[in-house]
Motif scaffolding. Structure first.
Motif, mmCIF file in Angstrom:
data_model
loop_
_atom_site.group_PDB
_atom_site.id
_atom_site.type_symbol
_atom_site.label_atom_id
_atom_site.label_comp_id
_atom_site.label_asym_id
_atom_site.label_seq_id
_atom_site.Cartn_x
_atom_site.Cartn_y
_atom_site.Cartn_z
ATOM 1 N N PHE A 246 0.800 9.928 -4.686
ATOM 2 C CA PHE A 246 1.371 11.204 -4.254
ATOM 3 C C PHE A 246 2.196 11.852 -5.353
ATOM 4 O O PHE A 246 2.138 13.070 -5.564
ATOM 5 C CB PHE A 246 2.228 10.977 -3.013
ATOM 6 N N THR A 247 2.986 11.040 -6.069
ATOM 7 C CA THR A 247 3.816 11.587 -7.147
ATOM 8 C C THR A 247 2.959 12.223 -8.227
ATOM 9 O O THR A 247 3.284 13.304 -8.748
ATOM 10 C CB THR A 247 4.683 10.465 -7.752
ATOM 11 N N ASN B 243 1.894 19.365 -0.157
ATOM 12 C CA ASN B 243 2.272 18.178 -0.929
ATOM 13 C C ASN B 243 3.196 17.274 -0.123
ATOM 14 O O ASN B 243 3.107 16.042 -0.204
ATOM 15 C CB ASN B 243 2.943 18.594 -2.235
ATOM 16 N N SER B 244 4.085 17.875 0.659
ATOM 17 C CA SER B 244 4.943 17.069 1.526
ATOM 18 C C SER B 244 4.120 16.372 2.601
ATOM 19 O O SER B 244 4.349 15.200 2.920
ATOM 20 C CB SER B 244 6.007 17.959 2.177
ATOM 21 N N ASN C 91 0.815 -1.206 0.000
ATOM 22 C CA ASN C 91 0.000 0.000 0.000
ATOM 23 C C ASN C 91 0.852 1.259 0.000
ATOM 24 O O ASN C 91 0.481 2.268 -0.598
ATOM 25 C CB ASN C 91 -0.931 -0.002 1.218
ATOM 26 N N ALA C 92 1.996 1.208 0.685
ATOM 27 C CA ALA C 92 2.877 2.369 0.701
ATOM 28 C C ALA C 92 3.393 2.691 -0.696
ATOM 29 O O ALA C 92 3.475 3.860 -1.095
ATOM 30 C CB ALA C 92 4.045 2.125 1.662
ATOM 31 N N VAL C 93 3.735 1.659 -1.463
ATOM 32 C CA VAL C 93 4.213 1.881 -2.835
ATOM 33 C C VAL C 93 3.128 2.532 -3.691
ATOM 34 O O VAL C 93 3.378 3.505 -4.416
ATOM 35 C CB VAL C 93 4.669 0.542 -3.453
ATOM 36 N N MET C 94 1.897 2.015 -3.604
ATOM 37 C CA MET C 94 0.808 2.586 -4.399
ATOM 38 C C MET C 94 0.483 4.011 -3.960
ATOM 39 O O MET C 94 0.212 4.888 -4.792
ATOM 40 C CB MET C 94 -0.439 1.712 -4.276
ATOM 41 N N ASN C 95 0.532 4.270 -2.666
ATOM 42 C CA ASN C 95 0.260 5.616 -2.187
ATOM 43 C C ASN C 95 1.341 6.597 -2.610
ATOM 44 O O ASN C 95 1.064 7.770 -2.860
ATOM 45 C CB ASN C 95 0.130 5.609 -0.661
#
Length: 607
Positions: free
Chosen positions: A81-82, A346-347, A73-77
Motif C-alpha cells: 500500500f505504501t 488510497n485510504s 500478511n498485514a505487514v506485507m500488504n
C-alpha cells in the motif's frame, strides 16, 4: 484479530463439489483421497500421488496459527500500500509539470482529465469479471485447507476459462468503443480537441484490462495460498519501474499516447511475474481447460454472481460520473474531483490490503468447522476496520487544503477552496468501516446481500449526480455530495443487519466499537486541529503585525507557501502518528499481538 488456532486437528470430510461448505460426506478411503482419485483422469492421479511432500507441508495441522499469518500478511500488504501511495502521489504532479511545459497549464489539466476519463471508462469493462476473480481466492484456500489438489486444479481451471472469456470480450468491446468514439462526440464539446489522444488511452487501457482479467486467475492462486509477500514484492517492483518509465517518456518530450503504450508493455512483464509466482507457491497447479465440467462452471458462477452484483454499482458509478461531469462541466473539474477521490481510494486500499486476507482465512475456518473463529473474525474485523479507517479520514478532512497545495503545486487549481475532500472522507468512513466484515462474508460465501446493497447505493448515487448537475446545477461540489452521501446512507442502514444475520454479530456491539474508535482517536484529532489551525493563526498574526516579533522560520513560511504546507503536514502526521501508535498500543492492540512484536524485537536485538 482472531487468535484462535482453528488449523489444529484433523480436517473434516471433503465435499465433492465447490459449492457451500457443510458436513456433506464422501466415500473416502483411509487417507481421505480415494473419492477424488476415482473421479480423476490417469494424469491427474499420478500428479496427486507424486506430491506427498507438498501435501504434508500444507496440512492444516502443520501451518502456523491464523493470528501469525494475518500479522505477517498485514505487514506485507502495508508495504504494498505504501508503494502504491507513493506512486499515486508522484504520478499527477509529474504529468502536470511535463504537459505544462509541452502545452500550457490549463491544457495540462485537460490532459490529466483525459487520463482520468480513460480509466473511468475502462472501469466499466471490469463488469466482465462477473465476480469470478473473487472465486479463485476462496476455492484455492478451501481446497488447500483440506489438501484436495484435484479439486483445486479443477476450480482454478474453471475460473481461468471464465476469466479468459471475459478478457477476450473486454478487448473486443474496447476495439468497438474506440472505433465508435469519434461518431458519438459533440464537435463543440469539451472532449473533441483531445479525441485522438482519448482513443489511444481507451484502446490500450482496455487491452490491459483484458490481460489483467485472465491473470487474476494466477493472482488469486497466490493470495489463496496466503502468500501476500510475493504479490507485494511484485507490485512494489512494478510501481518503481512504472515511475521511472513515466519520467523517461515525458522527459523525451512524448505525449500521453506514448505513456499508455509504455504502461502496456510493463503490464505484460507484470503478468509474466505473476504467472511464475503462482506456480512457485503451488507446484501442483495445472491450468487444464479439458478437465473443466459444466458442474464446476455452475458452482464458480454461483459464487461469482454474488460478487458481480456488488461490483456493478462501483463500475457504473465511476464511468457515469466521469462522462456526466465531463459533458456538463469539463475535463479540468473531472481532474479536480479525481485527485480528491484518489486520496480516498488510497485510504480504501490501505484498509483493504489489511482486511482482504480475512476472506481466505474465514473460508478455511468454515471448511474446518471452526464457527467460533468465524465469530471472532467478524468482531475483530469490524473493530480494526474502524480503528484503521477513522484516523485516515480525519487526517484527509482536516489537512485537505495544505495537502492539495503541497501535492499539486500552483494555485491555478481553483478547487483548493472547495471542501471536496472532507465531504468524500465523511461519506467513505462508513464504507471503510465495514471492509473487514465484507471480507469475512466473502470468505463465507454470504456476500450476496452486500451486492444488493451496493446495487441500491449505486442507483441512488447516479440519480443524485444527475439531479445535482441538471436540476440544482451544483457542479463538482454537488457531485461530491452525491458520491459521498448515497452509498453511506445505504451501508449504514443495511450492513449491520446483514452482519447480525450471517455471523450472530450484535448491532449493539457495532455501536460500542464505533464509540471506542472515536474515543481512541480524540488525542490524534486534537493534535491535527492544533497543527492545522495553529499554523493558520500564526500566519494571520504575522500578516497583521508584519515583521514585528517574527522569526526567520515564520518569514520563510510566509514567502514559500509549499514549504509552509509541508511543515504543517509533517508536524501533524508525524506527531499524530506517535500519539496514535501510543494510544493504540495501550488500549487497542491485543496481548497476543504485543507478545509477537516483543519476540520479534528481542530477536532483532540479539542479532
Amino acid at each position: 484479530m482472531a487468535a484462535e488456532r482453528y488449523h489444529a486437528g484433523p480436517p473434516p470430510s471433503r465435499n465433492s463439489s465447490m459449492g457451500e461448505s457443510g458436513p456433506e460426506a464422501t466415500a473416502e478411503g483411509p487417507d481421505g483421497r480415494e473419492a477424488a482419485l476415482t473421479d480423476a483422469s490417469p494424469g491427474e492421479v499420478d500428479l496427486l500421488r507424486s506430491d506427498k511432500a507438498e501435501e504434508t507441508a500444507f496440512a492444516p495441522g502443520t501451518r502456523r496459527p491464523a493470528s501469525q499469518s494475518i500479522v505477517r500478511n498485514a505487514v506485507m500488504n502495508l508495504l504494498d500500500f505504501t508503494a502504491g501511495l507513493i506512486q499515486g502521489f508522484f504520478w499527477p504532479p509529474i504529468m502536470l509539470a511535463a504537459f505544462a511545459r509541452q502545452l500550457a497549464p490549463d491544457k495540462a489539466q485537460d490532459m490529466l482529465g483525459v487520463w482520468d476519463l480513460g480509466w473511468g471508462t475502462v472501469v466499466s469493462l471490469k463488469l466482465l469479471y462477473l465476480g469470478t476473480a473473487a472465486s479463485v481466492n476462496r476455492f484455492v484456500a478451501r481446497h488447500r485447507a483440506t489438501g484436495d489438489w484435484l479439486m483445486l486444479n479443477r476450480s482454478v481451471s474453471a475460473c481461468g476459462c471464465l476469466l479468459a472469456g471475459s478478457g477476450i470480450a473486454a478487448v473486443v468491446l474496447t476495439v468497438v468503443l474506440t472505433v465508435l468514439l469519434p461518431h458519438n462526440i459533440d464537435p463543440s464539446g469539451h472532449l473533441y480537441p483531445y479525441l485522438d489522444v482519448t482513443q489511444w488511452v481507451v484502446l490500450f487501457m482496455g487491452i490491459m484490462c483484458g490481460i489483467e482479467m485472465f491473470m487474476s486467475t494466477y493472482y488469486g492462486v497466490i493470495t489463496g495460498c496466503q502468500r501476500y509477500d510475493l504479490t507485494a514484492w511484485i507490485n512494489i517492483t512494478m510501481i518503481a519501474v512504472q515511475l521511472v518509465t513515466l519520467v523517461l517518456v515525458l522527459r523525451a518530450g512524448l505525449d500521453l499516447r506514448a505513456v499508455v503504450v509504455a504502461m502496456f508493455g510493463l503490464k505484460l512483464l507484470e503478468s509474466f511475474l505473476i504467472w511464475r509466482a503462482a506456480h512457485r507457491v503451488c507446484p501442483t497447479l495445472r491450468f487444464q481447460p479439458a478437465s473443466v465440467r459444466l458442474h464446476d462452471l455452475i458452482q464458480v458462477g454461483k459464487f461469482g454472481a454474488k460478487t458481480f452484483v456488488g461490483n456493478i454499482s462501483d463500475s457504473v458509478v465511476t464511468t457515469a460520473t466521469s462522462w456526466l461531469l465531463t459533458g456538463g462541466v469539463g475535463l479540468a473539474p473531472l481532474a479536480w474531483l479525481k485527485r480528491s477521490t484518489a486520496l480516498i481510494d488510497n485510504s480504501r486500499k490501505g484498509v483493504f490490503q489489511i482486511t482482504r486476507m480475512l476472506a481466505p482465512v474465514s473460508s478455511e475456518a468454515q471448511a474446518l468447522g471452526a464457527q467460533g473463529a468465524v465469530r471472532r473474525l467478524a468482531l475483530d474485523s469490524t473493530r480494526w476496520s474502524l480503528l484503521l479507517s477513522l484516523p485516515g479520514m480525519l487526517a484527509l478532512a482536516i489537512l485537505y487544503q495544505p495537502l492539495l497545495r503541497l501535492w499539486l503545486g500552483p494555485a491555478q487549481w481553483q478547487f483548493y477552496s472547495l471542501p471536496l475532500l472532507p465531504i468524500l472522507a465523511a461519506g467513505n468512513l462508513i464504507q471503510l468501516a465495514v471492509m473487514g466484515p465484507r471480507s469475512v462474508l466473502l470468505g463465507l460465501n454470504k456476500h450476496g446481500w452486500m451486492g444488493v446493497l451496493n446495487l441500491i447505493g449505486g442507483a441512488l448515487t447516479i440519480a443524485a449526480i444527475v439531479c445535482s448537475l441538471r436540476v440544482f446545477h451544483g457542479g463538482v461540489l454537488g457531485v461530491a455530495i452525491a458520491l459521498a452521501g448515497a452509498p453511506a446512507l445505504v451501508t449504514l442502514v443495511g450492513m449491520p443487519i446483514i452482519m447480525a444475520w450471517h455471523t450472530d454479530f450484535s448491532i449493539r456491539k457495532m455501536g460500542f466499537l464505533l464509540i471506542e474508535a472515536v474515543l481512541l482517536a480524540l488525542p490524534f484529532t486534537a493534535w491535527l486541529l492544533l497543527c492545522r489551525f495553529g499554523a493558520a493563526a500564526l500566519d494571520a498574526l504575522t500578516a497583521r503585525f508584519g515583521r514585528l516579533g517574527t522569526t526567520h522560520l515564520v518569514e520563510t513560511w510566509n514567502h514559500h507557501a509549499r514549504l509552509g504546507d509541508g511543515m504543517v503536514i509533517l508536524a501533524a502526521l508525524g506527531g499524530g502518528a506517535i500519539i496514535l501508535l501510543a494510544t493504540y498500543w495501550r488500549r487497542a492492540v491485543p496481548e497476543v499481538i504485543k507478545a509477537q512484536i516483543r519476540r520479534l524485537w528481542t530477536k532483532a536485538d540479539k542479532t
